[in-house]
Design an enzyme around this catalytic site. Structure first.
Site, PDB file in Angstrom:
ATOM      1  CE1 TYR A   1      -4.347  -1.158  -0.181  1.00  0.00           C
ATOM      2  CE2 TYR A   1      -3.335  -2.989   0.997  1.00  0.00           C
ATOM      3  CZ  TYR A   1      -4.392  -2.475   0.254  1.00  0.00           C
ATOM      4  OH  TYR A   1      -5.471  -3.256  -0.078  1.00  0.00           O
TER       5      TYR A   1
ATOM      6  CG  ASN B   1     -11.968   4.778  -7.847  1.00  0.00           C
ATOM      7  OD1 ASN B   1     -12.240   3.579  -7.881  1.00  0.00           O
ATOM      8  ND2 ASN B   1     -12.061   5.563  -8.909  1.00  0.00           N
TER       9      ASN B   1
ATOM     10  CG  ASP C   1      -8.104   7.447  -7.089  1.00  0.00           C
ATOM     11  OD1 ASP C   1      -8.927   8.326  -6.765  1.00  0.00           O
ATOM     12  OD2 ASP C   1      -8.218   6.768  -8.124  1.00  0.00           O
TER      13      ASP C   1
ATOM     14  CG  HIS D   1     -14.511   0.159  -1.441  1.00  0.00           C
ATOM     15  ND1 HIS D   1     -14.483  -0.402  -2.696  1.00  0.00           N
ATOM     16  CD2 HIS D   1     -15.659  -0.310  -0.869  1.00  0.00           C
ATOM     17  CE1 HIS D   1     -15.555  -1.152  -2.889  1.00  0.00           C
ATOM     18  NE2 HIS D   1     -16.286  -1.112  -1.792  1.00  0.00           N
TER      19      HIS D   1
ATOM     20  CB  CYS E   1      -5.209   2.318  15.479  1.00  0.00           C
ATOM     21  SG  CYS E   1      -4.873   0.999  16.670  1.00  0.00           S
TER      22      CYS E   1
ATOM     23  CB  CYS F   1      -3.032   1.382  21.509  1.00  0.00           C
ATOM     24  SG  CYS F   1      -3.316   0.528  19.950  1.00  0.00           S
TER      25      CYS F   1
ATOM     26  CB  SER G   1     -16.021  -4.946 -12.993  1.00  0.00           C
ATOM     27  OG  SER G   1     -15.759  -5.085 -11.610  1.00  0.00           O
TER      28      SER G   1
ATOM     29  CG  ASN H   1     -17.078  -0.471 -18.096  1.00  0.00           C
ATOM     30  OD1 ASN H   1     -16.159  -0.851 -18.832  1.00  0.00           O
ATOM     31  ND2 ASN H   1     -17.184  -0.846 -16.829  1.00  0.00           N
TER      32      ASN H   1
HETATM   33  C1  BJW Z   1     -13.000   1.859 -17.732  1.00  0.00           C
HETATM   34  C2  BJW Z   1     -11.881   2.416 -18.309  1.00  0.00           C
HETATM   35  C3  BJW Z   1     -11.997   3.741 -18.723  1.00  0.00           C
HETATM   36  C4  BJW Z   1     -11.346   0.442 -17.751  1.00  0.00           C
HETATM   37  N1  BJW Z   1     -13.160   4.370 -18.564  1.00  0.00           N
HETATM   38  N2  BJW Z   1     -14.133   2.513 -17.580  1.00  0.00           N
HETATM   39  C5  BJW Z   1     -22.931 -10.413  -1.949  1.00  0.00           C
HETATM   40  C6  BJW Z   1     -22.704 -11.416  -2.859  1.00  0.00           C
HETATM   41  C7  BJW Z   1     -21.425 -11.972  -3.001  1.00  0.00           C
HETATM   42  C8  BJW Z   1     -20.370 -11.533  -2.216  1.00  0.00           C
HETATM   43  C9  BJW Z   1     -20.598 -10.537  -1.317  1.00  0.00           C
HETATM   44  C10 BJW Z   1     -21.864  -9.989  -1.184  1.00  0.00           C
HETATM   45  N3  BJW Z   1     -21.802  -9.018  -0.232  1.00  0.00           N
HETATM   46  C11 BJW Z   1     -20.529  -8.931   0.212  1.00  0.00           C
HETATM   47  C12 BJW Z   1     -19.772  -9.844  -0.426  1.00  0.00           C
HETATM   48  C13 BJW Z   1     -18.317 -10.079  -0.233  1.00  0.00           C
HETATM   49  C14 BJW Z   1     -17.441  -9.066  -0.930  1.00  0.00           C
HETATM   50  C15 BJW Z   1     -17.709  -9.101  -2.425  1.00  0.00           C
HETATM   51  O1  BJW Z   1     -18.399  -8.280  -2.994  1.00  0.00           O
HETATM   52  N4  BJW Z   1     -17.096 -10.031  -3.107  1.00  0.00           N
HETATM   53  C16 BJW Z   1     -17.248 -10.126  -4.579  1.00  0.00           C
HETATM   54  C17 BJW Z   1     -15.882 -10.053  -5.241  1.00  0.00           C
HETATM   55  C18 BJW Z   1     -18.037 -11.352  -4.904  1.00  0.00           C
HETATM   56  N5  BJW Z   1     -17.653  -7.722  -0.399  1.00  0.00           N
HETATM   57  C19 BJW Z   1     -17.064  -7.334   0.705  1.00  0.00           C
HETATM   58  O2  BJW Z   1     -16.358  -8.087   1.359  1.00  0.00           O
HETATM   59  C20 BJW Z   1     -17.302  -5.904   1.156  1.00  0.00           C
HETATM   60  N6  BJW Z   1     -17.709  -5.902   2.530  1.00  0.00           N
HETATM   61  C21 BJW Z   1     -18.931  -6.259   2.912  1.00  0.00           C
HETATM   62  O3  BJW Z   1     -19.818  -6.466   2.127  1.00  0.00           O
HETATM   63  O4  BJW Z   1     -19.093  -6.350   4.295  1.00  0.00           O
HETATM   64  C22 BJW Z   1     -20.206  -7.095   4.788  1.00  0.00           C
HETATM   65  C23 BJW Z   1     -20.030  -8.584   4.416  1.00  0.00           C
HETATM   66  C24 BJW Z   1     -18.813  -9.204   4.527  1.00  0.00           C
HETATM   67  C25 BJW Z   1     -18.659 -10.542   4.165  1.00  0.00           C
HETATM   68  C26 BJW Z   1     -19.745 -11.270   3.685  1.00  0.00           C
HETATM   69  C27 BJW Z   1     -20.996 -10.624   3.562  1.00  0.00           C
HETATM   70  C28 BJW Z   1     -21.136  -9.274   3.947  1.00  0.00           C
HETATM   71  C29 BJW Z   1     -16.011  -5.103   1.095  1.00  0.00           C
HETATM   72  C30 BJW Z   1     -15.509  -4.920  -0.284  1.00  0.00           C
HETATM   73  C31 BJW Z   1     -14.147  -4.208  -0.244  1.00  0.00           C
HETATM   74  C32 BJW Z   1     -13.531  -4.084  -1.617  1.00  0.00           C
HETATM   75  N7  BJW Z   1     -12.179  -3.660  -1.465  1.00  0.00           N
HETATM   76  C33 BJW Z   1     -11.381  -3.391  -2.677  1.00  0.00           C
HETATM   77  C34 BJW Z   1      -9.930  -3.069  -2.263  1.00  0.00           C
HETATM   78  C35 BJW Z   1      -9.823  -1.668  -1.665  1.00  0.00           C
HETATM   79  C36 BJW Z   1      -8.419  -1.347  -1.252  1.00  0.00           C
HETATM   80  C37 BJW Z   1      -7.403  -1.420  -2.369  1.00  0.00           C
HETATM   81  O5  BJW Z   1      -7.464  -0.644  -3.323  1.00  0.00           O
HETATM   82  O6  BJW Z   1      -6.516  -2.257  -2.285  1.00  0.00           O
HETATM   83  O7  BJW Z   1     -11.983  -2.292  -3.394  1.00  0.00           O
HETATM   84  S1  BJW Z   1     -11.401  -4.732  -3.857  1.00  0.00           S
HETATM   85  C38 BJW Z   1     -11.460  -3.702  -5.276  1.00  0.00           C
HETATM   86  O8  BJW Z   1     -12.710  -3.925  -5.982  1.00  0.00           O
HETATM   87  C39 BJW Z   1     -11.501  -2.253  -4.757  1.00  0.00           C
HETATM   88  C40 BJW Z   1     -12.515  -1.635  -5.683  1.00  0.00           C
HETATM   89  O9  BJW Z   1     -13.062  -0.459  -5.090  1.00  0.00           O
HETATM   90  C41 BJW Z   1     -13.520  -2.742  -5.866  1.00  0.00           C
HETATM   91  C42 BJW Z   1     -14.369  -2.581  -7.097  1.00  0.00           C
HETATM   92  O10 BJW Z   1     -13.606  -2.670  -8.265  1.00  0.00           O
HETATM   93  P1  BJW Z   1     -13.942  -1.743  -9.515  1.00  0.00           P
HETATM   94  O11 BJW Z   1     -13.750  -0.326  -9.148  1.00  0.00           O
HETATM   95  O12 BJW Z   1     -15.239  -2.123 -10.089  1.00  0.00           O
HETATM   96  O13 BJW Z   1     -12.704  -2.131 -10.498  1.00  0.00           O
HETATM   97  P2  BJW Z   1     -12.630  -3.330 -11.564  1.00  0.00           P
HETATM   98  O14 BJW Z   1     -11.206  -3.490 -11.911  1.00  0.00           O
HETATM   99  O15 BJW Z   1     -13.363  -4.508 -11.113  1.00  0.00           O
HETATM  100  O16 BJW Z   1     -13.412  -2.732 -12.823  1.00  0.00           O
HETATM  101  C43 BJW Z   1     -12.916  -1.618 -13.540  1.00  0.00           C
HETATM  102  C44 BJW Z   1     -13.882  -1.337 -14.683  1.00  0.00           C
HETATM  103  O17 BJW Z   1     -13.431  -0.172 -15.342  1.00  0.00           O
HETATM  104  C45 BJW Z   1     -13.929  -2.459 -15.738  1.00  0.00           C
HETATM  105  O18 BJW Z   1     -15.285  -2.823 -15.968  1.00  0.00           O
HETATM  106  C46 BJW Z   1     -13.308  -1.834 -16.979  1.00  0.00           C
HETATM  107  O19 BJW Z   1     -13.906  -2.271 -18.195  1.00  0.00           O
HETATM  108  C47 BJW Z   1     -13.574  -0.376 -16.750  1.00  0.00           C
HETATM  109  N8  BJW Z   1     -12.652   0.545 -17.399  1.00  0.00           N
HETATM  110  N9  BJW Z   1     -10.863   1.454 -18.307  1.00  0.00           N
HETATM  111  C48 BJW Z   1     -14.202   3.710 -17.990  1.00  0.00           C
HETATM  112  N10 BJW Z   1     -10.951   4.363 -19.298  1.00  0.00           N
END
Ligand code: BJW
Length: 247
Positions: free
Chosen positions: A69, A104, A106, A121, A129, A150, A189, A213
């Site tokens: 990170y 995001n 960022d 997020h 902490c 702590c 996505s 997208n």
């Molecule tokens: C362009 C482009 C251009 C390219 N112009 N577009 C229900 C069902 C199933 C699972 C779950 C559920 N509820 C909860 C879960 C579990 C889990 C989850 O969702 N898992 C799935 C993967 C199935 N969720 C969680 O754990 C969340 N917590 C939660 O729900 O707590 C309660 C709970 C816990 C456990 C069980 C049940 C309930 C927390 C989620 C935290 C996500 N964290 C991250 C990392 C953050 C820190 C870091 O950066 O390291 O967040 S993971 C990562 O994915 C990051 C992003 O914010 C997140 C979303 O990704 P995003 O932004 O969509 O990126 P991509 O890469 O996927 O897509 C990019 C898109 O851009 C693409 O489509 C491209 O085509 C497009 N693109 N160029 C426009 N120029």
């Protein structure tokens, strides 16, 4: 490149008073920040999310996670917002209610001039902490990871898999999705919950849903309009058309 933006889409936006926007990693791609799920360049194609983006991964190897990170923080600080971020900052001023929700971490929306950003997020630039969950403003830069007063390790203030989202941010996002007239889903996505539910909530509440997208997602077949191009190209043109429509 001129994008074919339907007249009906511009009309819907021109008439709307309440607009909600959800952004994901794609909006920052044109600033040079990798997305997560791109098959080749995505972070999860090259790094294991279970090791780096879960509380269990941090317990197993805090140094590895902290340094990953820290390297991303340094890199992102050197990058700039792109025309997509700038267009959203300009759109904010056009509507009675405009809620910008981002997954995001960022800070590029804020750096582009958006004032009210709901961060689902967390934010990479903050550190908290790992025991008390309190944000800490200063720490020993030479430790990896540094410790809180702590005694517990400090960690980035981001939301990892399996962790709850910030309660206030999620409540604001849900409220905006359920009460907007137009919902834009940009550069995500739509695979990660609960963020992925927001456009569906907006649809159920009767909003017009617009996706921007280059690729299709699970939302595409539900959206009223899908603009398949980069957000840094589409959003400035959308803004220009909207300005022309209300001139
Ligand atoms: C362009 C482009 C251009 C390219 N112009 N577009 C229900 C069902 C199933 C699972 C779950 C559920 N509820 C909860 C879960 C579990 C889990 C989850 O969702 N898992 C799935 C993967 C199935 N969720 C969680 O754990 C969340 N917590 C939660 O729900 O707590 C309660 C709970 C816990 C456990 C069980 C049940 C309930 C927390 C989620 C935290 C996500 N964290 C991250 C990392 C953050 C820190 C870091 O950066 O390291 O967040 S993971 C990562 O994915 C990051 C992003 O914010 C997140 C979303 O990704 P995003 O932004 O969509 O990126 P991509 O890469 O996927 O897509 C990019 C898109 O851009 C693409 O489509 C491209 O085509 C497009 N693109 N160029 C426009 N120029």
């Amino acid at each position: 490149m001129a994008i074919d933006i339907p007249r009906e889409l511009i009309d819907k936006l021109a008439q709307a008073r309440r607009v909600a926007v959800l952004t994901g990693a794609g909006i920052s791609a044109e600033s040079g920040i990798p997305t997560f799920r791109d098959a080749l360049s995505g972070l999860w194609a090259n790094y294991d999310p279970l090791k780096l983006a879960t509380p269990e991964g941090f317990v197993r190897d805090p140094k590895l996670v902290w340094e990953w990170y820290a390297a991303r923080r340094t890199r992102i600080a050197s990058l700039q917002p792109n025309p997509g971020h700038a267009a959203l900052a300009a759109l904010e001023r056009r509507f009675e209610q405009f809620t910008l929700v981002t997954q995001n971490i960022d800070s590029l929306h804020q750096r582009a001039g958006s004032h009210e950003v709901v961060e689902l997020h967390g934010n990479l630039m903050r550190v908290k902490c790992s025991r008390e969950q309190v944000v800490v403003s200063s720490f020993a830069e030479d430790e990896s990871p540094p410790r809180c007063h702590c005694g517990a390790y400090l960690r980035p203030d981001v939301v990892w898999f399996g962790e709850m989202l910030p309660v206030d941010a999620l409540a604001r996002a849900e409220e905006a999705a359920e009460h907007c007239e137009v919902f834009l889903s940009i550069g995500t996505s739509a695979q990660v919950y609960p963020a992925a539910e927001l456009p569906l909530r907006a649809l159920s509440a009767g909003a017009t849903v617009i996706e921007i997208n280059p690729e299709s997602t699970s939302l595409t077949r539900h959206a009223h309009f899908s603009l398949h191009a980069a957000s840094g190209i589409v959003l400035p043109q959308l803004l220009e058309r909207l300005n022309a429509a209300s001139a």
